[in-house]
Design a protein around this motif. Structure first.
Motif, mmCIF file in Angstrom:
data_model
loop_
_atom_site.group_PDB
_atom_site.id
_atom_site.type_symbol
_atom_site.label_atom_id
_atom_site.label_comp_id
_atom_site.label_asym_id
_atom_site.label_seq_id
_atom_site.Cartn_x
_atom_site.Cartn_y
_atom_site.Cartn_z
ATOM 1 N N ARG A 172 -86.247 39.377 57.380
ATOM 2 C CA ARG A 172 -87.012 39.471 56.118
ATOM 3 C C ARG A 172 -88.049 40.514 56.435
ATOM 4 N NH1 ARG A 172 -89.124 34.437 55.249
ATOM 5 N NH2 ARG A 172 -87.692 33.926 53.619
ATOM 6 N N ARG A 173 -88.560 40.590 57.505
ATOM 7 C CA ARG A 173 -89.550 41.646 57.745
ATOM 8 C C ARG A 173 -89.050 43.001 57.518
ATOM 9 N NH1 ARG A 173 -92.001 40.397 63.692
ATOM 10 N NH2 ARG A 173 -91.140 38.501 63.656
ATOM 11 N N GLU A 195 -82.757 34.187 55.826
ATOM 12 C CA GLU A 195 -84.177 34.527 56.230
ATOM 13 C C GLU A 195 -85.219 33.419 56.281
ATOM 14 O OE1 GLU A 195 -85.371 37.248 52.960
ATOM 15 O OE2 GLU A 195 -84.264 38.913 53.751
ATOM 16 N N ARG A 196 -85.093 32.535 55.558
ATOM 17 C CA ARG A 196 -85.866 31.200 55.933
ATOM 18 C C ARG A 196 -85.665 30.315 57.161
ATOM 19 N NH1 ARG A 196 -85.426 28.020 51.015
ATOM 20 N NH2 ARG A 196 -83.554 29.232 50.413
ATOM 21 N N LEU A 217 -84.094 41.015 47.743
ATOM 22 C CA LEU A 217 -83.022 40.305 48.445
ATOM 23 C C LEU A 217 -81.856 40.359 47.809
ATOM 24 C CD1 LEU A 217 -84.456 36.519 48.667
ATOM 25 C CD2 LEU A 217 -83.360 37.453 50.291
ATOM 26 N N GLY A 254 -83.812 35.300 61.241
ATOM 27 C CA GLY A 254 -84.119 35.348 59.665
ATOM 28 C C GLY A 254 -85.713 36.074 59.236
ATOM 29 N N ASP A 255 -86.670 35.404 60.352
ATOM 30 C CA ASP A 255 -87.694 36.290 60.090
ATOM 31 C C ASP A 255 -87.780 37.718 60.366
ATOM 32 O OD1 ASP A 255 -90.806 36.050 59.568
ATOM 33 O OD2 ASP A 255 -90.901 36.633 61.743
ATOM 34 N N ARG A 262 -86.526 43.877 55.662
ATOM 35 C CA ARG A 262 -86.229 44.063 54.472
ATOM 36 C C ARG A 262 -87.653 44.452 53.595
ATOM 37 N NH1 ARG A 262 -86.600 40.869 50.074
ATOM 38 N NH2 ARG A 262 -86.792 39.061 51.297
ATOM 39 N N HIS A 263 -88.621 43.660 53.853
ATOM 40 C CA HIS A 263 -89.959 43.781 53.351
ATOM 41 C C HIS A 263 -90.620 45.229 53.581
ATOM 42 C CE1 HIS A 263 -91.021 39.477 52.555
ATOM 43 N NE2 HIS A 263 -90.019 39.901 51.746
ATOM 44 N N SER A 311 -81.145 34.360 51.335
ATOM 45 C CA SER A 311 -82.501 33.693 51.261
ATOM 46 C C SER A 311 -82.498 32.568 52.481
ATOM 47 C CB SER A 311 -82.632 33.163 49.914
ATOM 48 O OG SER A 311 -83.755 32.596 49.871
#
Length: 114
Positions: free
Chosen positions: A19-20, A47-48, A29, A15-16, A22-23, A44
């Motif tokens: 998210r990285r 990612e969490r 999202l 998930g981390d 995507r950022h 979401s």
């Protein structure tokens, strides 16, 4: 890992990493979820690290982000290796210069290594 230490969970690491990515791509999202054809709340939660994504969902999200599942898993393996290494603290103390009144901790440097 020390006795009693908990192993990191795969869902947290994946998930981390998602998210990285995507950022890094400056994407929302909603954008990635739409492209992956999954709900935004579900992405979401993935990612969490709250939800364990199926291989199909991981493949869809990776496709939406333009990365390979194998690349994501290789990166996750590297993260596991880093998280499993014990933290080592080493203190190096330099002598005070000649004619200098030493103070407590003068020249002490702590190095952290994984």
């Amino acid at each position: 890992m020390s006795v009693g230490a908990r192993e990191p969970l795969l869902r947290h690491i994946l998930g981390d990493l998602l998210r990285r990515r995507r950022h890094e791509q400056k994407r929302t999202l909603a954008d990635v979820a739409t492209e992956a054809q999954i709900s935004m709340p579900y992405l979401s939660e993935v990612e969490r690290g709250l939800k364990e994504a199926s291989s199909e969902v991981l493949a869809a999200v990776c496709r939406a982000l333009g990365i390979g599942v194998g690349d994501l898993l290789a990166e996750a393996t590297a993260e596991f290796a880093l998280l499993r290494q014990p933290l080592v603290v080493t203190t190096i103390t330099e002598p005070a210069p000649v004619g200098f009144a030493p103070q407590s901790g003068y020249g002490s440097v702590s190095l952290l290594a994984a």
